[in-house]
Design a protein around this motif. Structure first.
Motif, PDB file in Angstrom:
ATOM      1  N   GLU A   5       0.896  -1.004   0.171  1.00  0.00           N
ATOM      2  CA  GLU A   5       0.179   0.131  -0.042  1.00  0.00           C
ATOM      3  C   GLU A   5       0.883   1.407  -0.072  1.00  0.00           C
ATOM      4  N   PHE A   6       1.854   1.311   0.873  1.00  0.00           N
ATOM      5  CA  PHE A   6       2.804   2.520   0.827  1.00  0.00           C
ATOM      6  C   PHE A   6       3.581   2.613  -0.650  1.00  0.00           C
ATOM      7  N   ASP A   7       3.893   1.443  -1.055  1.00  0.00           N
ATOM      8  CA  ASP A   7       4.557   1.557  -2.530  1.00  0.00           C
ATOM      9  C   ASP A   7       3.603   2.163  -3.630  1.00  0.00           C
ATOM     10  N   ASP A   8       2.132   1.748  -3.344  1.00  0.00           N
ATOM     11  CA  ASP A   8       1.204   1.914  -4.493  1.00  0.00           C
ATOM     12  C   ASP A   8       0.899   3.507  -4.261  1.00  0.00           C
ATOM     13  N   ASN A   9       1.019   4.130  -2.929  1.00  0.00           N
ATOM     14  CA  ASN A   9       0.692   5.398  -2.670  1.00  0.00           C
ATOM     15  C   ASN A   9       1.879   6.517  -3.229  1.00  0.00           C
ATOM     16  N   PHE A  10       2.885   5.726  -3.002  1.00  0.00           N
ATOM     17  CA  PHE A  10       4.255   6.596  -3.516  1.00  0.00           C
ATOM     18  C   PHE A  10       4.292   6.756  -5.014  1.00  0.00           C
ATOM     19  N   ASP A  11       3.944   5.543  -5.637  1.00  0.00           N
ATOM     20  CA  ASP A  11       3.832   5.329  -7.340  1.00  0.00           C
ATOM     21  C   ASP A  11       2.894   6.367  -7.636  1.00  0.00           C
ATOM     22  N   ARG A  12       1.693   6.671  -7.067  1.00  0.00           N
ATOM     23  CA  ARG A  12       0.700   7.252  -7.487  1.00  0.00           C
ATOM     24  C   ARG A  12       1.132   8.973  -7.220  1.00  0.00           C
ATOM     25  N   GLY A  13       1.975   9.137  -6.648  1.00  0.00           N
ATOM     26  CA  GLY A  13       2.626  10.520  -6.265  1.00  0.00           C
ATOM     27  C   GLY A  13       1.965  11.276  -4.997  1.00  0.00           C
ATOM     28  N   GLU A  14       1.408  10.210  -4.057  1.00  0.00           N
ATOM     29  CA  GLU A  14       0.554  10.802  -2.953  1.00  0.00           C
ATOM     30  C   GLU A  14       1.783  11.375  -2.070  1.00  0.00           C
ATOM     31  N   ASP A  15       1.303  12.044  -1.005  1.00  0.00           N
ATOM     32  CA  ASP A  15       2.213  12.533  -0.020  1.00  0.00           C
ATOM     33  C   ASP A  15       2.204  11.320   1.048  1.00  0.00           C
ATOM     34  N   ILE A  16       3.421  10.734   1.277  1.00  0.00           N
ATOM     35  CA  ILE A  16       3.684   9.567   2.177  1.00  0.00           C
ATOM     36  C   ILE A  16       4.457  10.098   3.376  1.00  0.00           C
ATOM     37  N   THR A  17       4.708  11.255   3.377  1.00  0.00           N
ATOM     38  CA  THR A  17       5.563  11.637   4.430  1.00  0.00           C
ATOM     39  C   THR A  17       4.769  11.388   5.981  1.00  0.00           C
ATOM     40  N   SER A  18       3.557  11.671   6.123  1.00  0.00           N
ATOM     41  CA  SER A  18       2.678  11.494   7.433  1.00  0.00           C
ATOM     42  C   SER A  18       2.890  10.001   7.801  1.00  0.00           C
ATOM     43  N   THR A  19       3.264   9.150   6.793  1.00  0.00           N
ATOM     44  CA  THR A  19       3.393   7.706   7.403  1.00  0.00           C
ATOM     45  C   THR A  19       4.734   7.408   7.775  1.00  0.00           C
ATOM     46  N   LEU A  20       5.916   8.396   7.777  1.00  0.00           N
ATOM     47  CA  LEU A  20       7.222   8.126   7.994  1.00  0.00           C
ATOM     48  C   LEU A  20       7.511   8.596   9.444  1.00  0.00           C
ATOM     49  N   ASP A  21       8.344   7.955  10.082  1.00  0.00           N
ATOM     50  CA  ASP A  21       9.119   8.423  11.354  1.00  0.00           C
ATOM     51  C   ASP A  21      10.129   9.290  11.136  1.00  0.00           C
ATOM     52  N   LEU A  22       9.868  10.634  10.881  1.00  0.00           N
ATOM     53  CA  LEU A  22      11.356  11.369  10.454  1.00  0.00           C
ATOM     54  C   LEU A  22      12.114  11.695  11.406  1.00  0.00           C
ATOM     55  N   ALA A  23      11.851  11.351  12.825  1.00  0.00           N
ATOM     56  CA  ALA A  23      12.712  11.655  13.845  1.00  0.00           C
ATOM     57  C   ALA A  23      13.938  10.327  13.801  1.00  0.00           C
ATOM     58  N   LYS A  24      13.551   9.310  12.871  1.00  0.00           N
ATOM     59  CA  LYS A  24      14.549   8.461  12.779  1.00  0.00           C
ATOM     60  C   LYS A  24      15.341   8.301  11.251  1.00  0.00           C
ATOM     61  N   ALA A  25      14.741   9.409  10.460  1.00  0.00           N
ATOM     62  CA  ALA A  25      15.153   9.441   9.257  1.00  0.00           C
ATOM     63  C   ALA A  25      16.848   9.634   9.035  1.00  0.00           C
ATOM     64  N   GLN A  26      17.649   9.266   8.198  1.00  0.00           N
ATOM     65  CA  GLN A  26      19.048   9.453   7.944  1.00  0.00           C
ATOM     66  C   GLN A  26      19.245   9.736   6.539  1.00  0.00           C
ATOM     67  N   ARG A  27      20.125  10.590   6.305  1.00  0.00           N
ATOM     68  CA  ARG A  27      20.684  10.864   4.884  1.00  0.00           C
ATOM     69  C   ARG A  27      21.487   9.632   4.414  1.00  0.00           C
ATOM     70  N   PRO A  28      21.440   9.489   3.252  1.00  0.00           N
ATOM     71  CA  PRO A  28      22.383   8.189   2.525  1.00  0.00           C
ATOM     72  C   PRO A  28      23.704   8.354   2.836  1.00  0.00           C
ATOM     73  N   GLY A  29      24.571   7.239   3.185  1.00  0.00           N
ATOM     74  CA  GLY A  29      25.607   7.290   3.866  1.00  0.00           C
ATOM     75  C   GLY A  29      26.034   7.951   5.304  1.00  0.00           C
TER      76      GLY A  29
END
Length: 81
Positions: A5-29
């Motif tokens: 469902e997450f992938d489908d929402n992303f593929d449709r261009g929907e805003d998925i940021t509300s489903t993410l835990d941004l406090a744990k987000a990291q930049r690549p590397g």
């Protein structure tokens, strides 16, 4: 939410940021504590490099194959001890 469902929402261009835990987000590397990168050199016989190249062609890049296999082996040997 299921991954499909997450992938489908992303593929449709929907805003998925509300489903993410941004406090744990990291930049690549960006390394987590205890996971800093260190370089190591290993010499392999030619037959092993050829086999790694075949497997890397099937799965991804060579370093990823080596890292995954080594991590798996080390994890198993740590739990066995």
């Amino acid at each position: 939410m299921r991954a499909a469902e997450f992938d489908d929402n992303f593929d449709r261009g929907e805003d998925i940021t509300s489903t993410l835990d941004l406090a744990k987000a990291q930049r690549p590397g960006e390394e987590r504590p205890g996971e800093e990168q260190r370089r190591g050199n290993v010499d392999f016989p030619a037959w092993m490099i050829a086999a790694l190249d075949r497997e890397a062609g099937r799965l991804g890049v060579r370093q990823s194959v080596i890292k995954v296999w080594l991590a798996d082996r080390l994890e198993h040997s740590t739990h066995a001890a």
